[in-house]
Design a protein around this motif. Structure first.
Motif, PDB file in Angstrom:
ATOM      1  N   THR A 139       0.825  -1.210   0.000  1.00  0.00           N
ATOM      2  CA  THR A 139       0.000   0.000   0.000  1.00  0.00           C
ATOM      3  C   THR A 139       0.857   1.256   0.000  1.00  0.00           C
ATOM      4  O   THR A 139       0.566   2.224  -0.716  1.00  0.00           O
ATOM      5  CB  THR A 139      -0.930   0.001   1.222  1.00  0.00           C
ATOM      6  OG1 THR A 139      -1.779  -1.146   1.158  1.00  0.00           O
ATOM      7  CG2 THR A 139      -1.782   1.253   1.260  1.00  0.00           C
ATOM      8  N   ARG A 177       3.857   1.594  -1.204  1.00  0.00           N
ATOM      9  CA  ARG A 177       4.466   1.771  -2.525  1.00  0.00           C
ATOM     10  C   ARG A 177       3.439   2.299  -3.532  1.00  0.00           C
ATOM     11  O   ARG A 177       3.752   3.147  -4.376  1.00  0.00           O
ATOM     12  CB  ARG A 177       5.042   0.442  -3.014  1.00  0.00           C
ATOM     13  CG  ARG A 177       5.734   0.522  -4.396  1.00  0.00           C
ATOM     14  CD  ARG A 177       6.872   1.557  -4.348  1.00  0.00           C
ATOM     15  NE  ARG A 177       7.485   1.773  -5.635  1.00  0.00           N
ATOM     16  CZ  ARG A 177       8.689   1.302  -5.989  1.00  0.00           C
ATOM     17  NH1 ARG A 177       9.395   0.560  -5.160  1.00  0.00           N
ATOM     18  NH2 ARG A 177       9.188   1.574  -7.164  1.00  0.00           N
ATOM     19  N   GLU A 178       2.202   1.828  -3.433  1.00  0.00           N
ATOM     20  CA  GLU A 178       1.149   2.328  -4.325  1.00  0.00           C
ATOM     21  C   GLU A 178       0.914   3.814  -4.111  1.00  0.00           C
ATOM     22  O   GLU A 178       0.748   4.573  -5.077  1.00  0.00           O
ATOM     23  CB  GLU A 178      -0.139   1.545  -4.093  1.00  0.00           C
ATOM     24  CG  GLU A 178      -0.079   0.105  -4.589  1.00  0.00           C
ATOM     25  CD  GLU A 178      -1.316  -0.687  -4.203  1.00  0.00           C
ATOM     26  OE1 GLU A 178      -2.112  -0.180  -3.358  1.00  0.00           O
ATOM     27  OE2 GLU A 178      -1.482  -1.810  -4.712  1.00  0.00           O
ATOM     28  N   ARG A 179       0.922   4.243  -2.858  1.00  0.00           N
ATOM     29  CA  ARG A 179       0.727   5.667  -2.574  1.00  0.00           C
ATOM     30  C   ARG A 179       1.927   6.488  -3.069  1.00  0.00           C
ATOM     31  O   ARG A 179       1.750   7.604  -3.591  1.00  0.00           O
ATOM     32  CB  ARG A 179       0.539   5.876  -1.069  1.00  0.00           C
ATOM     33  CG  ARG A 179      -0.765   5.275  -0.522  1.00  0.00           C
ATOM     34  CD  ARG A 179      -0.856   5.479   0.972  1.00  0.00           C
ATOM     35  NE  ARG A 179      -2.066   4.844   1.508  1.00  0.00           N
ATOM     36  CZ  ARG A 179      -2.377   4.822   2.803  1.00  0.00           C
ATOM     37  NH1 ARG A 179      -1.544   5.374   3.687  1.00  0.00           N
ATOM     38  NH2 ARG A 179      -3.478   4.228   3.216  1.00  0.00           N
ATOM     39  N   ASP A 197       3.993   5.700  -5.571  1.00  0.00           N
ATOM     40  CA  ASP A 197       3.931   5.749  -7.026  1.00  0.00           C
ATOM     41  C   ASP A 197       2.777   6.599  -7.530  1.00  0.00           C
ATOM     42  O   ASP A 197       2.868   7.200  -8.616  1.00  0.00           O
ATOM     43  CB  ASP A 197       3.807   4.321  -7.604  1.00  0.00           C
ATOM     44  CG  ASP A 197       5.062   3.501  -7.384  1.00  0.00           C
ATOM     45  OD1 ASP A 197       6.125   4.094  -7.132  1.00  0.00           O
ATOM     46  OD2 ASP A 197       4.979   2.251  -7.488  1.00  0.00           O
ATOM     47  N   GLY A 198       1.710   6.665  -6.728  1.00  0.00           N
ATOM     48  CA  GLY A 198       0.537   7.432  -7.141  1.00  0.00           C
ATOM     49  C   GLY A 198       0.639   8.912  -6.862  1.00  0.00           C
ATOM     50  O   GLY A 198      -0.267   9.684  -7.222  1.00  0.00           O
ATOM     51  N   GLY A 199       1.718   9.323  -6.191  1.00  0.00           N
ATOM     52  CA  GLY A 199       1.909  10.750  -5.921  1.00  0.00           C
ATOM     53  C   GLY A 199       1.019  11.322  -4.854  1.00  0.00           C
ATOM     54  O   GLY A 199       0.801  12.544  -4.822  1.00  0.00           O
ATOM     55  N   THR A 200       0.506  10.474  -3.961  1.00  0.00           N
ATOM     56  CA  THR A 200      -0.413  10.965  -2.931  1.00  0.00           C
ATOM     57  C   THR A 200       0.281  11.297  -1.604  1.00  0.00           C
ATOM     58  O   THR A 200      -0.364  11.721  -0.662  1.00  0.00           O
ATOM     59  CB  THR A 200      -1.516   9.930  -2.669  1.00  0.00           C
ATOM     60  OG1 THR A 200      -0.904   8.700  -2.176  1.00  0.00           O
ATOM     61  CG2 THR A 200      -2.292   9.639  -3.938  1.00  0.00           C
TER      62      THR A 200
END
Length: 481
Positions: A467, A469-471, A473-476
């Motif tokens: 999670t 890493r997803e954030r 990569d997502g720029g959040t």
């Protein structure tokens, strides 16, 4: 057994004593003077009460190389320490490995060390004859992996393993008869120590650099011509970026440490017209495994054909051999491989088949392809980076409650080191970096920091890395001020 490496190098040096053989900074050392320095340092080591296990903790300099060669003559085992480690780490490695002495640039820096100049004076005054003990055991030396772990991991080698590597790379490296071998990296890094010794063993003059500077490397290449250069891709990229014109004096570029980006290869063809680009795949543990002449049409995953005497196996999660083209874990059998790890003072013999966490496949022609790591470890500028160790160091910094470290793909460095911290973070960026310098080498310190307010956890209470890493990569996530 007398050191075959030292014998060969000294023979080369003594046959042409007046020839310049080592360039460093603005100075030059003749072959005869280097041979005399090796002699004095080996005598100095022998004059010590105990000299079986010698540590070298020195910045890149002529004495560092001379001392390594001298230790092959005088010591049973040599440990090449990284002087950029925190002093506490050097002290811990010294104690756990039972070193008889540590030699540094200056006395007592680190604590208890003998300065190289002091050792040379001891050798000049000693009544110890220079000798090669034919009955002694084969010299061993322990080189350390990149050291981003809390306690650096030593890789013990025999002299024979490097001599086999010298023979295996002979045709590809093509060093014999070159005007100069450029060695633009730190001698604490196994690649560059190997390169310096390999150049002298081939009878070449070599150039060392106190710090990597593109202008000085290029100037020497222009001055001498017919140069071979060992480098990691980040150095090659920097050289190409700094070059204001073409530099035809470089005839061979020997690359390893991390995968060569195709864009950097293209830049190198322009900067060094006519130079052969040779990429070696290898590790501190394995030495060279595979190699290739870099071609613009090669697939980006290709690392080359296994060298003679190297058996590469790709296996699945059950340990069964993978068919050509099928991805799995890469294992290697090789006479060039290390003997085993030295960890916390204990020697752990290597298995017959060695895996270092790489994933890839063999194609129908037997060429090796790599596409990543099995575990979390990644490479940055040719160094192995272990996220868990950096996370532990971050957790020790005041004001940080939790941290996760990732490698973000970078076209030059292969990966940038990024830290995600649990918000709120009570420390500023400068304070964090200052805290990390107490326990990490400079190359393991993250260059980018982000905050995450809603810190995700797995069922077991561990940070949810997927999670996070997803954030990321997502720029959040918010950059840390």
């Amino acid at each position: 057994m007398a050191s075959r490496i030292a014998l060969s190098i000294l023979e080369h040096l003594r046959t042409r004593p007046g020839a310049p053989v080592l360039h460093f900074g603005t100075g030059t050392i003749s072959a005869g003077d280097l041979a005399d320095r090796i002699d004095r340092l080996s005598r100095g080591l022998r004059s010590l009460d105990r000299h079986g296990r010698i540590g070298i903790a020195m910045e890149t300099a002529p004495d560092t190389l001379a001392l390594f060669i001298a230790s092959l003559i005088a010591a049973r085992e040599t440990f090449v320490l990284d002087p950029s480690w925190p002093e506490a780490t050097i002290a811990q490695v010294t104690a756990s490995t039972g070193l008889d002495a540590v030699v540094a640039q200056m006395d007592a820096a680190p604590a208890g060390a003998i300065g190289a100049e002091t050792l040379a004076r001891m050798g000049a005054d000693a009544q110890v004859p220079f000798s090669m003990d034919e009955d002694a055991a084969e010299p061993l030396f322990t080189l350390f992996t990149s050291g981003s772990t809390g306690m650096p991991k030593g890789c013990r080698r025999t002299e024979t393993s490097w001599l086999r590597s010298f023979e295996a790379d002979r045709a590809l490296a093509d060093l014999e008869g070159r005007g100069l071998v450029l060695v633009p990296g730190n001698l604490a890094h196994s690649l560059f120590l190997y390169a310096a010794v390999r150049g002298l063993w081939a009878g070449c003059a070599i150039a060392l650099f106190p710090r990597f500077r593109s202008d000085r490397v290029l100037a020497l290449a222009d001055r001498f011509g017919d140069c071979a250069m060992f480098a990691v891709p980040t150095q090659l990229s920097a050289l190409c970026a700094a070059a204001e014109r073409r530099h035809p004096g470089v005839k061979r570029v020997l690359l390893t440490g991390s995968k060569l980006p195709s864009a950097v290869a293209g830049q190198a063809r322009h900067t060094f017209p006519g130079a052969a680009l040779i990429e070696f795949y290898g590790t501190t543990e394995l030495s060279y495994v595979a190699a290739r002449h870099v071609d613009a049409n090669d697939p980006p995953t290709l690392v080359g054909t296994p060298l003679a005497g190297v058996d590469v196996m790709v296996v699945d999660d059950a340990g069964a051999p993978c068919p050509p083209g099928a991805r799995g874990r890469v294992f290697v059998r090789s006479g060039m491989a290390f003997d085993g790890y030295v960890r916390n003072g204990r020697f752990e013999p290597a298995e017959a088949s060695i895996g270092v966490g790489d994933a890839g496949w063999l194609d129908e022609e037997g060429n090796l392809h790599l596409d990543g790591r099995i575990d979390r470890m990644f490479q940055s500028s040719g160094r192995n980076i272990v996220p868990e160790t950096i996370e532990a160091a971050l957790a020790a910094v005041e004001g940080i409650e939790a941290a996760a470290v990732f490698g973000i793909p970078d076209p030059v460095r292969e990966h940038r080191i990024v830290a995600v911290l649990k918000a709120p973070v009570a420390s500023g960026r400068s304070a964090i970096v200052g805290g990390l310098k107490k326990s990490l080498p400079p190359y393991a310190i993250p260059g980018h920091y982000f905050e995450c307010g809603d810190w995700p956890l797995t069922v077991s209470g561990k940070p949810d890395l997927v999670t996070l890493r997803e954030r990321l990569d997502g720029g959040t996530l918010e950059p840390l001020a």
